[in-house]
Design an enzyme around this catalytic site. Sequence first.
Site, PDB file in Angstrom:
ATOM      1  N   TYR A 176     -42.743 -30.755 -20.339  1.00  0.00           N
ATOM      2  CA  TYR A 176     -42.283 -29.906 -19.322  1.00  0.00           C
ATOM      3  C   TYR A 176     -40.715 -30.041 -19.081  1.00  0.00           C
ATOM      4  CZ  TYR A 176     -46.856 -27.885 -18.407  1.00  0.00           C
ATOM      5  OH  TYR A 176     -48.027 -27.167 -18.595  1.00  0.00           O
ATOM      6  N   GLN A 210     -46.276 -14.155 -13.764  1.00  0.00           N
ATOM      7  CA  GLN A 210     -47.230 -15.253 -14.276  1.00  0.00           C
ATOM      8  C   GLN A 210     -46.078 -16.399 -14.751  1.00  0.00           C
ATOM      9  OE1 GLN A 210     -50.812 -14.223 -16.851  1.00  0.00           O
ATOM     10  NE2 GLN A 210     -49.771 -12.096 -16.606  1.00  0.00           N
ATOM     11  N   HIS A 257     -48.711 -18.574 -11.493  1.00  0.00           N
ATOM     12  CA  HIS A 257     -49.078 -19.641 -11.993  1.00  0.00           C
ATOM     13  C   HIS A 257     -47.826 -20.706 -11.924  1.00  0.00           C
ATOM     14  CE1 HIS A 257     -50.982 -17.176 -15.207  1.00  0.00           C
ATOM     15  NE2 HIS A 257     -51.872 -17.410 -14.285  1.00  0.00           N
ATOM     16  N   CYS A 314     -45.680 -34.489  -5.783  1.00  0.00           N
ATOM     17  CA  CYS A 314     -46.390 -35.559  -6.244  1.00  0.00           C
ATOM     18  C   CYS A 314     -47.846 -35.325  -6.760  1.00  0.00           C
ATOM     19  CB  CYS A 314     -46.420 -36.664  -5.213  1.00  0.00           C
ATOM     20  SG  CYS A 314     -47.461 -38.133  -5.327  1.00  0.00           S
ATOM     21  N   CYS A 370     -43.223 -40.830  -6.703  1.00  0.00           N
ATOM     22  CA  CYS A 370     -43.164 -39.930  -5.503  1.00  0.00           C
ATOM     23  C   CYS A 370     -42.405 -40.938  -4.347  1.00  0.00           C
ATOM     24  CB  CYS A 370     -44.459 -39.573  -5.037  1.00  0.00           C
ATOM     25  SG  CYS A 370     -44.649 -39.143  -3.515  1.00  0.00           S
ATOM     26  N   CYS A 380     -45.382 -41.966  -1.887  1.00  0.00           N
ATOM     27  CA  CYS A 380     -46.642 -42.742  -1.903  1.00  0.00           C
ATOM     28  C   CYS A 380     -46.377 -43.589  -3.608  1.00  0.00           C
ATOM     29  CB  CYS A 380     -47.701 -41.882  -2.298  1.00  0.00           C
ATOM     30  SG  CYS A 380     -48.093 -40.847  -3.616  1.00  0.00           S
ATOM     31  N   GLY A 400     -45.101  -7.307 -20.508  1.00  0.00           N
ATOM     32  CA  GLY A 400     -44.719  -8.496 -21.536  1.00  0.00           C
ATOM     33  C   GLY A 400     -46.089  -9.507 -20.973  1.00  0.00           C
ATOM     34  N   SER A 403     -49.963 -10.384 -22.333  1.00  0.00           N
ATOM     35  CA  SER A 403     -51.210 -10.237 -23.260  1.00  0.00           C
ATOM     36  C   SER A 403     -52.639  -9.817 -22.429  1.00  0.00           C
ATOM     37  CB  SER A 403     -51.615 -11.604 -24.062  1.00  0.00           C
ATOM     38  OG  SER A 403     -51.842 -12.722 -23.409  1.00  0.00           O
TER      39      SER A 403
HETATM   40  N1  APR Z   1     -41.009  -7.416 -24.058  1.00  0.00           N
HETATM   41  C1  APR Z   1     -42.168  -7.395 -23.697  1.00  0.00           C
HETATM   42  N2  APR Z   1     -43.203  -7.807 -24.081  1.00  0.00           N
HETATM   43  C2  APR Z   1     -43.065  -8.612 -25.023  1.00  0.00           C
HETATM   44  C3  APR Z   1     -41.872  -9.136 -25.631  1.00  0.00           C
HETATM   45  C4  APR Z   1     -40.606  -8.439 -25.246  1.00  0.00           C
HETATM   46  N3  APR Z   1     -39.629  -8.580 -25.482  1.00  0.00           N
HETATM   47  N4  APR Z   1     -41.990  -9.966 -26.306  1.00  0.00           N
HETATM   48  C5  APR Z   1     -43.419 -10.244 -26.525  1.00  0.00           C
HETATM   49  N5  APR Z   1     -44.166  -9.629 -25.701  1.00  0.00           N
HETATM   50  C6  APR Z   1     -45.380  -9.527 -25.417  1.00  0.00           C
HETATM   51  C7  APR Z   1     -46.452  -9.805 -26.236  1.00  0.00           C
HETATM   52  O1  APR Z   1     -46.906  -8.720 -27.278  1.00  0.00           O
HETATM   53  C8  APR Z   1     -47.701 -10.388 -25.588  1.00  0.00           C
HETATM   54  O2  APR Z   1     -48.699  -9.358 -25.320  1.00  0.00           O
HETATM   55  O3  APR Z   1     -45.711 -10.500 -24.214  1.00  0.00           O
HETATM   56  C9  APR Z   1     -47.168 -11.014 -24.306  1.00  0.00           C
HETATM   57  C10 APR Z   1     -47.073 -12.427 -24.391  1.00  0.00           C
HETATM   58  O4  APR Z   1     -48.230 -12.971 -24.103  1.00  0.00           O
HETATM   59  P1  APR Z   1     -48.687 -14.202 -23.903  1.00  0.00           P
HETATM   60  O5  APR Z   1     -47.812 -15.233 -24.651  1.00  0.00           O
HETATM   61  O6  APR Z   1     -50.113 -14.455 -23.917  1.00  0.00           O
HETATM   62  O7  APR Z   1     -47.873 -14.781 -22.315  1.00  0.00           O
HETATM   63  P2  APR Z   1     -48.539 -14.280 -20.871  1.00  0.00           P
HETATM   64  O8  APR Z   1     -49.619 -13.067 -20.962  1.00  0.00           O
HETATM   65  O9  APR Z   1     -47.759 -14.355 -19.900  1.00  0.00           O
HETATM   66  O10 APR Z   1     -49.883 -15.543 -20.866  1.00  0.00           O
HETATM   67  C11 APR Z   1     -50.557 -15.882 -19.573  1.00  0.00           C
HETATM   68  O11 APR Z   1     -51.075 -17.905 -20.283  1.00  0.00           O
HETATM   69  O12 APR Z   1     -50.550 -19.868 -21.274  1.00  0.00           O
HETATM   70  C12 APR Z   1     -50.694 -19.340 -19.771  1.00  0.00           C
HETATM   71  O13 APR Z   1     -49.963 -19.859 -17.861  1.00  0.00           O
HETATM   72  C13 APR Z   1     -49.604 -19.375 -19.129  1.00  0.00           C
HETATM   73  O14 APR Z   1     -48.613 -17.714 -17.486  1.00  0.00           O
HETATM   74  C14 APR Z   1     -49.378 -18.003 -18.889  1.00  0.00           C
HETATM   75  C15 APR Z   1     -50.651 -17.268 -19.324  1.00  0.00           C
END
Ligand code: APR
Length: 254
Positions: free
Chosen positions: A71, A106, A124, A132, A158, A161, A198, A200
């Site tokens: 991270y 997210q 998220h 902590c 922390c 604690c 943006g 999935s």
């Molecule tokens: N503009 C718009 N969309 C885009 C672009 C762009 N330039 N580039 C990629 N994408 C799309 C991809 O096609 C895909 O559908 O963004 C999406 C990214 O999907 P993920 O990587 O699965 O991200 P997300 O949906 O935010 O993930 C959800 O999963 O891993 C956990 O907590 C994490 O918040 C996250 C959650």
Amino acid sequence: MSASDRVPTEILDLARSARRVTVLTGAGMSAESGVPTFRDAQTGLWERFDPAELATPEAWEDDPAQCWAWYAWRASLVRRADPHPGHVALAQWQARPGIDLWISTQNVDDLHERAGAGVLAHVHGNLFALHCASCGAPADVDYPPITEPVARLDPPGCHQCGGPVRPGVVWFGETLPERAFQDSVEAVQEADLVLVVGTSGLVHPAASIPDFAGARGVPVVEINPRVSKVSGSVDHVWRAPAGQALPALVSALD
Ligand code: APR
């Protein structure tokens, strides 16, 4: 070719008449700023790293130093990134008189805020909201500046604690912050227009938020260069990157 020529007419009409807009963003919103998404082929973080070893409470219990190091690297990536014209366009739209625009993301980065937008909810969590892991106290410490992934780094202690300080993100298996989720649901229910940018649509319950709009007959538009899990349940899709689509849309509003 003018901006409005590049915007699908039905989407432009909806945006022009909307007074209450809710924008749900995922990792794709930050992709053009150089922040990797999670599941895009080759570049996605989960293509290169195992979430079971880095993004679960169990992984943290097993090896907090491995998680903290990862991270810290992600935080440095975000800090070296800048908001792109898509982030700026949303902030501009939000500032327009007579418009209520809510952003529920997210994403754990702060690119919306750095573009000058107010964010209703980080469903998220937030990479920089350190606290902590034992007593929950907010921690006034920061990640060490690292540019390349390193295997392990001990998290700071922390001040209250002595327990290990953890990132403010919601890990797999953890519940979403109730208020953030509820505010996001209400924001899509009260909107005239919902944009899903943006994501999935694979991670629930966040992926179910757009459905609450559909249930109220609120039009939902997806902006994503590729098909996603939400594509089948939205009213319009715009296969374009956020960094191009959002500036074109906002500059075509007038
Ligand atoms: N503009 C718009 N969309 C885009 C672009 C762009 N330039 N580039 C990629 N994408 C799309 C991809 O096609 C895909 O559908 O963004 C999406 C990214 O999907 P993920 O990587 O699965 O991200 P997300 O949906 O935010 O993930 C959800 O999963 O891993 C956990 O907590 C994490 O918040 C996250 C959650």
